[in-house]
Design a protein around this motif. Structure first.
Motif, PDB file in Angstrom:
ATOM      1  N   VAL A  17       7.150  -5.405   0.674  1.00  0.00           N
ATOM      2  CA  VAL A  17       7.784  -4.962  -0.566  1.00  0.00           C
ATOM      3  C   VAL A  17       6.937  -5.337  -1.773  1.00  0.00           C
ATOM      4  N   SER A  68       1.592  -3.033  -3.502  1.00  0.00           N
ATOM      5  CA  SER A  68       1.626  -1.749  -4.221  1.00  0.00           C
ATOM      6  C   SER A  68       1.373  -0.573  -3.285  1.00  0.00           C
ATOM      7  N   TRP A 128       2.380  -0.264  -0.158  1.00  0.00           N
ATOM      8  CA  TRP A 128       3.637   0.064   0.516  1.00  0.00           C
ATOM      9  C   TRP A 128       4.628   0.662  -0.477  1.00  0.00           C
ATOM     10  N   ASP A 129       4.496   0.309  -1.740  1.00  0.00           N
ATOM     11  CA  ASP A 129       5.408   0.847  -2.749  1.00  0.00           C
ATOM     12  C   ASP A 129       5.163   2.333  -2.993  1.00  0.00           C
ATOM     13  N   ASP A 130       3.878   2.751  -3.026  1.00  0.00           N
ATOM     14  CA  ASP A 130       3.605   4.165  -3.264  1.00  0.00           C
ATOM     15  C   ASP A 130       3.417   4.967  -1.974  1.00  0.00           C
ATOM     16  N   TYR A 182       8.153   3.644   4.437  1.00  0.00           N
ATOM     17  CA  TYR A 182       9.412   3.199   3.832  1.00  0.00           C
ATOM     18  C   TYR A 182      10.428   2.795   4.903  1.00  0.00           C
TER      19      TYR A 182
END
Length: 396
Positions: free
Chosen positions: A243, A246, A248-250, A285
């Motif tokens: 989490v 960055s 994995w965030d995008d 995700y």
């Protein structure tokens, strides 16, 4: 003036304190609930061993996995753990002085000694997988895994870290009570002793035996809890670390992983999967969601689809990224969260499939050639159960 007698009016009766009564009742109810919960927890810890089939699956899985691992690396054993390894015994000894680790592989530089240790590791893994004298072989298996892990800590892919922890935890459990040579030997012994009068033990001997069984049950249940907590901590921490990233965030983390030469055992397959960025983002995700949610869904039916998703994730890691040892270690660890009734039902399906194909599968609780049924836990004879019973106590 005359004596005047002043009559005193009686004091009005005090109204009952209803708030104090409600508080007392609430306190008593809370006390009873706490006692009930405490008694239930104590019964869960000391009453009977839990997850006997699950721990047996872990024993079989990790014993087989390490045996296959040693056999696969047999042609390269000297380069990884032997005297001619680039990570020499002298370097390993220097690292042990800093970390506190130890390995019996560095006791001698003799090649004969190393070959004997390797043969011992193979035999120990096989005996542990089969469940022969599990109490002793589990300790020996943990020593073998720890020694080989410490000897070449920089030479493997990291999956052996969890395997080492599980080997240490399984020492605490009664992982030989199901699907093992120990269980078969106990069934044969019980069948032969069926109907034979037993010598009555004294009160002191009975109390000592009950204390030993209770202690074994408590240690086993605590070991199962530690294994489950370790897996939950691993998934939860892995999800929380993702989490914070960055990539994995995008949704681009898997794209970069698939383009690393170190994780491309099948370059064509990696390039094929990389052509679907939306699918990779959705899978990324979903991976983060299942890992973070895993510790919170263990006590409901939602854990089954989560376990299925994790199984698919580990299979993809093993095939696409080329990390079979790590994936197999995690898949086996997830088996601790499946209830014993699942494994009993699975064994029943396997027996039905074997009978359908003309194969004879052994029935739990029955010994071929003797025609008798082992005595239940209460000592009374009875008809053969339709499914294997989980004993109330652990006996090794």
């Amino acid at each position: 003036m005359g004596n005047e007698r002043i009559s005193e009016l009686p004091a009005p009766a005090a109204a009952p304190d209803r708030s104090a009564g409600r508080a007392a009742r609430a306190s008593g109810s809370l006390h009873r609930r706490l006692l009930t919960r405490t008694d239930a927890f104590w019964e869960l810890v000391t009453g009977r061993p839990v997850s006997l089939y699950a721990t047996s699956v872990l024993r079989i899985g990790y014993g087989l996995l390490y045996l296959v691992f040693l056999l696969r690396e047999f042609p390269h054993r000297d380069e990884i753990w032997g005297p001619d390894s680039p990570w020499t015994p002298a370097l390993a000894a220097q690292l042990f002085d800093q970390t506190g680790w130890y390995s019996f592989l560095i006791l001698s530089d003799s090649r004969v000694y190393f070959e004997l240790c390797y043969a011992l590791a193979l035999v120990t893994s096989a005996l542990f997988m089969l469940g022969w004298r599990t109490r002793a072989t589990s300790v020996l298996f943990a020593a073998v895994v720890a020694s080989f892990h410490a000897r070449a800590i920089f030479m493997t892919d990291g999956g052996d870290n969890l395997l080492l922890l599980m080997a240490l935890y399984l020492v605490l459990t009664a992982c030989g009570r199901r699907w093992s040579l120990d269980a078969r030997r106990e069934r044969i012994r019980a069948a032969r002793a069926d109907g034979v009068p037993r010598r009555e033990r004294g009160p002191a001997a009975r109390q000592l035996g009950e204390a030993r069984l209770t202690l074994a049950t408590v240690v086993h249940n605590c070991g199962v809890f530690v294994i489950a907590a370790q897996v939950c901590f691993l998934y939860g921490s892995a999800g929380l670390y993702k989490v914070q990233g960055s990539f994995w965030d995008d949704g681009t983390a898997l794209h970069y992983v698939l383009n690393l030469d170190l994780f491309q055992p099948w370059p064509e397959l990696s390039h094929l999967v990389d052509q679907y960025p939306l699918v990779l983002a959705a899978v990324g995700y979903l991976t983060v969601l299942t890992q973070v949610a895993f510790p919170f869904v263990l006590f409901g039916r939602l854990k089954y689809p989560v376990l299925a998703a994790l199984l698919g994730m580990h299979l993809a890691i093993a095939v696409v990224l080329g990390l079979p040892l790590f994936s197999a270690t995690m898949i086996i660890a997830d088996a601790v969260f499946l209830p014993d009734r699942f494994y009993v039902f699975l064994a029943h399906l396997l027996r039905r499939a074997a009978r359908r194909h003309g194969l004879r599968a052994p029935v739990p609780g029955r010994v071929s050639g003797l025609g008798t049924v082992p005595r239940p836990a209460d000592g009374r004879r009875g008809p053969a159960p339709s499914a294997p019973r989980v004993p109330e106590q652990v006996r090794e």
